[in-house]
Design an enzyme around this catalytic site. Structure first.
Site, PDB file in Angstrom:
ATOM      1  N   ASP A   1       0.848  -1.192   0.000  1.00  0.00           N
ATOM      2  CA  ASP A   1       0.000   0.000   0.000  1.00  0.00           C
ATOM      3  C   ASP A   1       0.886   1.246   0.000  1.00  0.00           C
ATOM      4  OD1 ASP A   1      -2.925   1.018   0.547  1.00  0.00           O
ATOM      5  OD2 ASP A   1      -1.644   2.159   1.905  1.00  0.00           O
TER       6      ASP A   1
ATOM      7  N   ASN B   1      -2.744  12.628  -3.510  1.00  0.00           N
ATOM      8  CA  ASN B   1      -3.745  13.002  -4.513  1.00  0.00           C
ATOM      9  C   ASN B   1      -4.382  14.353  -4.217  1.00  0.00           C
ATOM     10  OD1 ASN B   1      -3.952  11.231  -6.671  1.00  0.00           O
ATOM     11  ND2 ASN B   1      -5.225   9.765  -5.573  1.00  0.00           N
TER      12      ASN B   1
ATOM     13  N   ASP C   1      -1.826   9.586 -10.646  1.00  0.00           N
ATOM     14  CA  ASP C   1      -1.754   8.523 -11.654  1.00  0.00           C
ATOM     15  C   ASP C   1      -0.310   8.265 -12.076  1.00  0.00           C
ATOM     16  OD1 ASP C   1      -4.481   8.242 -11.585  1.00  0.00           O
ATOM     17  OD2 ASP C   1      -4.866   9.274 -13.491  1.00  0.00           O
TER      18      ASP C   1
ATOM     19  N   GLU D   1      -4.579   2.361  -4.489  1.00  0.00           N
ATOM     20  CA  GLU D   1      -3.123   2.393  -4.328  1.00  0.00           C
ATOM     21  C   GLU D   1      -2.579   1.090  -3.739  1.00  0.00           C
ATOM     22  OE1 GLU D   1      -4.764   4.347  -0.524  1.00  0.00           O
ATOM     23  OE2 GLU D   1      -5.367   4.014  -2.606  1.00  0.00           O
TER      24      GLU D   1
END
Length: 303
Positions: A173, A181, A190, A217
């Protein structure tokens, strides 16, 4: 996919029949031969052909017995089978199709019919594989997706038990990815996902090592034939490789660059476990890695 990248296993106890089929098809695919049913099953597992031309009547095992073994083995179950027979019998045809055969070719061979039917099925196989590939890849990162993961993890757990090995499965993770983000934007997020996925993929060197994007993620890595020591080394190197990319993350509470946390479990051949049990255990270890401060690995032998 070029034609010669495809592979045909020709199974017939008559050498002359094998030679005729080879002469007709050797420019269309790589040819492998078997002269009886037992050999056909072993060579199918070894070579995993795209297409099998399978004689119905053989002295040791019939073609029907061979196709049952082929279709019941996870390694060879996707192989397409065309039966070869000298007798046009509707009951046999019905049985062959019910067992998973895709066509019949009759003796004596007619060259144009053999070539036409084989080429048709090779093209169908090519198209099916292309569709499978599209269905099993994550479009953003270019690695496998969760659908493919579900298939691979099931096969690897079964293979691990059968081969009496050890298997490592890890949940990965990205640390504080929501904050990444929120502050850098989803476009940057991205790009970060792509870089992390590529870095992890490059860290895996063996043909059966596997990585998939689980969602968001989160990623999953499977390392067949890996013990606690070997898997620990791979995952620690992976942590270092991602840190070394120096992807700036000024909103992380762990470091100034993007990092990941890893929870990994080692399964030995004595365990009979489901996909869900393994993933749940790896997820618990990932949670522990986060609780312990992130940017780290927690790995344990499955009890």
């Amino acid at each position: 996919m070029g034609q010669l990248e495809q592979k045909i296993l020709i199974v017939d106890d008559e050498k002359s029949n094998r030679q005729i089929l080879k002469d007709l098809l050797q420019e269309e695919a790589t040819i492998v031969f078997a002269k009886n049913g037992e050999q056909a099953i072993e060579l199918a597992k070894k070579h995993v052909p795209d297409l099998m031309l399978l004689d119905v009547v053989m002295p040791d095992k019939s073609g029907f017995e061979v196709i049952e073994a082929i279709k019941n083995n996870p390694t060879t179950m996707q192989t397409s089978v065309i039966f070869i027979t000298g007798l046009a019998n509707s009951d046999d045809e019905e049985r062959g199709f019910a067992l998973g055969g895709c066509d019949y070719i009759y003796k004596p061979f007619k060259a144009n019919i053999v070539i036409a039917r084989v080429l048709m099925h090779l093209e169908l196989i090519r198209q099916r594989k292309m569709l499978d590939e599209f269905a099993h890849f994550d479009p953003l990162t270019g690695i496998y997706n969760r659908r493919k993961l579900d298939l691979v993890i099931k096969d690897e757990i079964s293979a691990n038990k059968r081969d009496k090995k050890q298997l490592a499965i890890a949940f990965i993770d990205i640390d504080y990815f929501k904050q990444y983000n929120d502050n850098y934007g989803h476009g940057a997020g991205d790009m970060a996902l792509k870089k992390v996925a590529t870095t992890m993929k490059e860290a895996l060197h063996r043909p059966r090592d596997f990585i998939a994007r689980y969602g968001g993620e989160e990623f999953v890595i499977i390392l067949p034939d890996s013990n606690l020591s070997g898997a620990t080394q791979v995952f620690e190197q992976l942590l270092h490789a991602i840190r070394s990319k120096k992807i700036q993350h000024g909103f992380s509470d762990v470091a100034s660059m993007l990092t990941v946390s890893i929870g990994a479990v080692i399964i030995d051949d004595t365990h009979t476990v489901s996909n869900e049990e393994v993933m749940l255990q790896a997820d618990k270890l990932l949670y522990q890695a986060k609780h312990n401060g992130r940017n780290r690995l927690v790995i344990e032998q499955m009890s």
